[in-house]
Motif scaffolding. Sequence first.
Motif, PDB file in Angstrom:
ATOM      1  N   SER A 159       0.825  -1.205   0.000  1.00  0.00           N
ATOM      2  CA  SER A 159       0.000   0.000   0.000  1.00  0.00           C
ATOM      3  C   SER A 159       0.863   1.261   0.000  1.00  0.00           C
ATOM      4  O   SER A 159       0.349   2.369   0.029  1.00  0.00           O
ATOM      5  N   PHE A 160       2.175   1.079  -0.001  1.00  0.00           N
ATOM      6  CA  PHE A 160       3.043   2.261  -0.051  1.00  0.00           C
ATOM      7  C   PHE A 160       3.262   2.663  -1.514  1.00  0.00           C
ATOM      8  O   PHE A 160       4.083   2.081  -2.233  1.00  0.00           O
ATOM      9  N   ALA A 161       2.494   3.650  -1.905  1.00  0.00           N
ATOM     10  CA  ALA A 161       2.379   3.988  -3.328  1.00  0.00           C
ATOM     11  C   ALA A 161       3.705   4.348  -4.016  1.00  0.00           C
ATOM     12  O   ALA A 161       3.971   3.861  -5.116  1.00  0.00           O
ATOM     13  N   PRO A 162       4.557   5.177  -3.399  1.00  0.00           N
ATOM     14  CA  PRO A 162       5.775   5.583  -4.124  1.00  0.00           C
ATOM     15  C   PRO A 162       6.594   4.388  -4.603  1.00  0.00           C
ATOM     16  O   PRO A 162       7.051   4.374  -5.745  1.00  0.00           O
ATOM     17  N   PHE A 163       6.758   3.388  -3.736  1.00  0.00           N
ATOM     18  CA  PHE A 163       7.561   2.242  -4.128  1.00  0.00           C
ATOM     19  C   PHE A 163       6.781   1.327  -5.071  1.00  0.00           C
ATOM     20  O   PHE A 163       7.330   0.818  -6.037  1.00  0.00           O
ATOM     21  N   ALA A 164       5.488   1.131  -4.786  1.00  0.00           N
ATOM     22  CA  ALA A 164       4.681   0.269  -5.644  1.00  0.00           C
ATOM     23  C   ALA A 164       4.711   0.778  -7.084  1.00  0.00           C
ATOM     24  O   ALA A 164       4.888   0.005  -8.034  1.00  0.00           O
ATOM     25  N   LYS A 165       4.613   2.092  -7.207  1.00  0.00           N
ATOM     26  CA  LYS A 165       4.635   2.679  -8.553  1.00  0.00           C
ATOM     27  C   LYS A 165       5.998   2.511  -9.212  1.00  0.00           C
ATOM     28  O   LYS A 165       6.099   2.175 -10.392  1.00  0.00           O
ATOM     29  N   ALA A 166       7.044   2.743  -8.415  1.00  0.00           N
ATOM     30  CA  ALA A 166       8.405   2.624  -8.948  1.00  0.00           C
ATOM     31  C   ALA A 166       8.638   1.206  -9.457  1.00  0.00           C
ATOM     32  O   ALA A 166       9.226   1.002 -10.522  1.00  0.00           O
ATOM     33  N   ILE A 167       8.140   0.251  -8.685  1.00  0.00           N
ATOM     34  CA  ILE A 167       8.341  -1.145  -9.065  1.00  0.00           C
ATOM     35  C   ILE A 167       7.596  -1.460 -10.359  1.00  0.00           C
ATOM     36  O   ILE A 167       8.117  -2.134 -11.246  1.00  0.00           O
ATOM     37  N   GLU A 168       6.413  -0.885 -10.448  1.00  0.00           N
ATOM     38  CA  GLU A 168       5.631  -1.082 -11.663  1.00  0.00           C
ATOM     39  C   GLU A 168       6.399  -0.564 -12.884  1.00  0.00           C
ATOM     40  O   GLU A 168       6.327  -1.121 -13.966  1.00  0.00           O
ATOM     41  N   GLY A 190       0.886   6.135   7.869  1.00  0.00           N
ATOM     42  CA  GLY A 190      -0.226   5.178   7.959  1.00  0.00           C
ATOM     43  C   GLY A 190      -0.408   4.344   6.713  1.00  0.00           C
ATOM     44  O   GLY A 190      -1.366   3.593   6.599  1.00  0.00           O
ATOM     45  N   GLU A 191       0.521   4.484   5.778  1.00  0.00           N
ATOM     46  CA  GLU A 191       0.290   3.802   4.507  1.00  0.00           C
ATOM     47  C   GLU A 191       0.584   2.303   4.562  1.00  0.00           C
ATOM     48  O   GLU A 191       0.271   1.569   3.651  1.00  0.00           O
ATOM     49  N   THR A 192       1.270   1.886   5.597  1.00  0.00           N
ATOM     50  CA  THR A 192       1.542   0.465   5.720  1.00  0.00           C
ATOM     51  C   THR A 192       1.132   0.003   7.110  1.00  0.00           C
ATOM     52  O   THR A 192       1.089   0.791   8.045  1.00  0.00           O
ATOM     53  N   THR A 193       0.893  -1.274   7.217  1.00  0.00           N
ATOM     54  CA  THR A 193       0.465  -1.813   8.514  1.00  0.00           C
ATOM     55  C   THR A 193       1.665  -2.176   9.364  1.00  0.00           C
ATOM     56  O   THR A 193       2.782  -2.306   8.875  1.00  0.00           O
ATOM     57  N   GLY A 194       1.413  -2.336  10.637  1.00  0.00           N
ATOM     58  CA  GLY A 194       2.473  -2.737  11.551  1.00  0.00           C
ATOM     59  C   GLY A 194       3.048  -4.088  11.188  1.00  0.00           C
ATOM     60  O   GLY A 194       4.262  -4.294  11.250  1.00  0.00           O
ATOM     61  N   SER A 195       2.196  -4.985  10.767  1.00  0.00           N
ATOM     62  CA  SER A 195       2.703  -6.309  10.434  1.00  0.00           C
ATOM     63  C   SER A 195       3.585  -6.249   9.194  1.00  0.00           C
ATOM     64  O   SER A 195       4.542  -7.009   9.052  1.00  0.00           O
ATOM     65  N   PHE A 196       3.278  -5.302   8.314  1.00  0.00           N
ATOM     66  CA  PHE A 196       4.096  -5.162   7.115  1.00  0.00           C
ATOM     67  C   PHE A 196       5.521  -4.735   7.479  1.00  0.00           C
ATOM     68  O   PHE A 196       6.496  -5.350   7.059  1.00  0.00           O
ATOM     69  N   THR A 197       5.609  -3.675   8.285  1.00  0.00           N
ATOM     70  CA  THR A 197       6.940  -3.201   8.654  1.00  0.00           C
ATOM     71  C   THR A 197       7.680  -4.254   9.478  1.00  0.00           C
ATOM     72  O   THR A 197       8.891  -4.394   9.364  1.00  0.00           O
ATOM     73  N   GLU A 198       6.922  -4.991  10.290  1.00  0.00           N
ATOM     74  CA  GLU A 198       7.559  -6.022  11.097  1.00  0.00           C
ATOM     75  C   GLU A 198       8.188  -7.101  10.232  1.00  0.00           C
ATOM     76  O   GLU A 198       9.331  -7.506  10.438  1.00  0.00           O
ATOM     77  N   SER A 199       7.425  -7.550   9.245  1.00  0.00           N
ATOM     78  CA  SER A 199       7.962  -8.612   8.402  1.00  0.00           C
ATOM     79  C   SER A 199       9.112  -8.073   7.538  1.00  0.00           C
ATOM     80  O   SER A 199      10.053  -8.783   7.222  1.00  0.00           O
ATOM     81  N   LEU A 200       9.022  -6.793   7.209  1.00  0.00           N
ATOM     82  CA  LEU A 200      10.113  -6.168   6.450  1.00  0.00           C
ATOM     83  C   LEU A 200      11.385  -6.164   7.295  1.00  0.00           C
ATOM     84  O   LEU A 200      12.479  -6.520   6.828  1.00  0.00           O
TER      85      LEU A 200
END
Length: 610
Positions: free
Chosen positions: A325-334, A386-396
Amino acid sequence: MTTRDENELAVEGLRPELKRTHYCGEVSEGDVGKRVVVNGWVHKVRDLGGLVFVDLRDRSGIVQLAVDAQQMPGLAARCKQLRSEFVVSATGKVELRPQETRRDEGGASAIEVRLESLALLSKADVPPFVVQDDVKAKDELRLRYRYLDLRRPVMARRLTTRHLAMQETRRVLSDAGFIEVETPFLIRSTPEGARDYLVPSRIKPGNFYALPQSPQLLKQLLMVGGIDRYFQMARCFRDEDLRANRQPEFTQIDIEMSFGDESDIFDVAERVTCAVYKRVLGVEMNRPFLTMTFDEAMSQYGSDCPDLRYDLKLSDVTDRFRDSSFAPFAKAIEAGERVVGLCVPGGSDYSRRVIESLSAIVRPLGVFGLVWVKLGPDGVKSSMKGETTGSFTESLAQRMGAKQGDILLLGSGQKLKLLAAMGRLRQHIAREAKLIPEGRYVPLWVTEFPLFEKDEETGEIVPMHHPFSGILPEDEPLLETDPLRVRGRLYDLVVNDQEIASGSVRIFDPELQHRVLKTVGIGEEEARRRFGFFLDALRFGTPPHCGIAFGFDRMVMQLCGVNSISEVIAFPKTTAASCLMTGAPAAVDDSVLEELGLRLERGRDKEVDK
RNA sequence: GGGGUCGUAGUUCAGCAUGGUUAGAACGCCGGCCUGUCACGCCGGAGGUCGCGGGUUCGAUCCCCGUCGACCCCGCCA
């Protein structure tokens, strides 16, 4: 004759009895009671009236001479006339200094020479700067009066280190059956990418020799010539813009061998490296050296010469952010970009300001906006808000091997550029955080470099090294289809953060050689014209061969712990490639030009020196 | 080729943002004194085309432009 005349200091010749018995820095406590003769330059005179001290310097160091005016009035009077940089021969007895006067800390000598006679061999003008190890003069002056700069014992030590490294290299290579062969300086231009220094021919006006950028083709021809194992302390010339570790002329330990492959070159190069570091620094390096591919080096360390003295690995976390859900990176990856992160242990207390300063490191390298995740004591904080969840950053964090107290720094961009930028960041942080241990020397082979790269300006395919390097057999089919993916049988030797040596297994098949040349846009006709002599040679029975070249100046620079190669070259040039001492380059008489069939273009001669 | 820093006494620097008496300091140098210094100390002295050229100004070390030189970085280059 009056007393005064006798005490006049006059220049004398070097009579046999004035020749030194000891170097200044080598007179030691073991010599107490001996009569010694020292020759050197007056470093400093301390005239206390009834007592005169003279510090005498030569390349080995400094020794103190002492005269008592009451005991030796004439001699003391003569010493009072000494000035800095006068050249003298001094004779006297080595004595222990009185115990109570030995209060100078930091390697002060316990001895001095009680002066018995003194001969002035040469007077000196007042020097433009004070000759001392801790030189105050700017580079400009040091280079203009390089001979005074070289009088500083630290400079003699550097040149001695260079000498030792050179002797050690010769010994190891000679013992390994390599023979030192000299190759010419006046050659035909060879295709190695840099601009040539040209030398006009008088006998064939309008024609030019080139000075070798390296003896590359010549050493390969020595292999064709059956020399089998060659080396040379080779002077190389490149007419390119200068840097702290670049001089227009520099020295390579140039090595080439027949009937061998990577393992043979690694073996001999490691032996040279180990011997030199051992001899000069007393450092033992474990063999065989670590090896990693270019791909590994770039993806883990963001550099083709990764510094393994500290850990700090990069991680590619592109897959984590794809569909995130973190748009800047998602877009870059696209758009085909990657996301790479660096985990800095203990960095969770980095202030906004610190992070901004880190962003400033990567921004000019094409990485905009460093994203951060802090694993602080009061929970996880992130610039992703708020663009990412806690579990997302944790797994990262888990994925990047982070623990409590760390910070993750993430950037996106085109793969190689991004990795290079993050690698720079890694290096910067390591320096700032003092993660780099002093006195450690970690050698590493980096292998399987891409054979070609794209010229950013022209878009053309150009060799990353030179067009005579071999190809990994499995990549050979890619030569015509996808040249940028072709990996060469190339290798670099890295010590700490520096490329020390570089080489390759060569192409010895004329057919393959043509295909490679064709890939970089050198057609058969052009190849014939520029180095047909070499292509001819390949057809007369070429042994498989390979080689390597050490950047000798860089290696010595590292051995001396300095950060410019000019500090380990006796007579270096400035960043404008001129010699401030001799005034080279300089204009020549018209008659000389005429003889060479040259005429200067009008307007280009206005800046020539007197 | 582009960007940055710097250029003032022999040397290293200050002064310059806000232009204005005689441009300072330290070290070095020269002279004198001094018997244990080693950054010797003390007293005295000399030493300046403020890189060069142009401009602005009544006036430029100072502001502006150019130029030369040194160093660092990008490009370039193993």
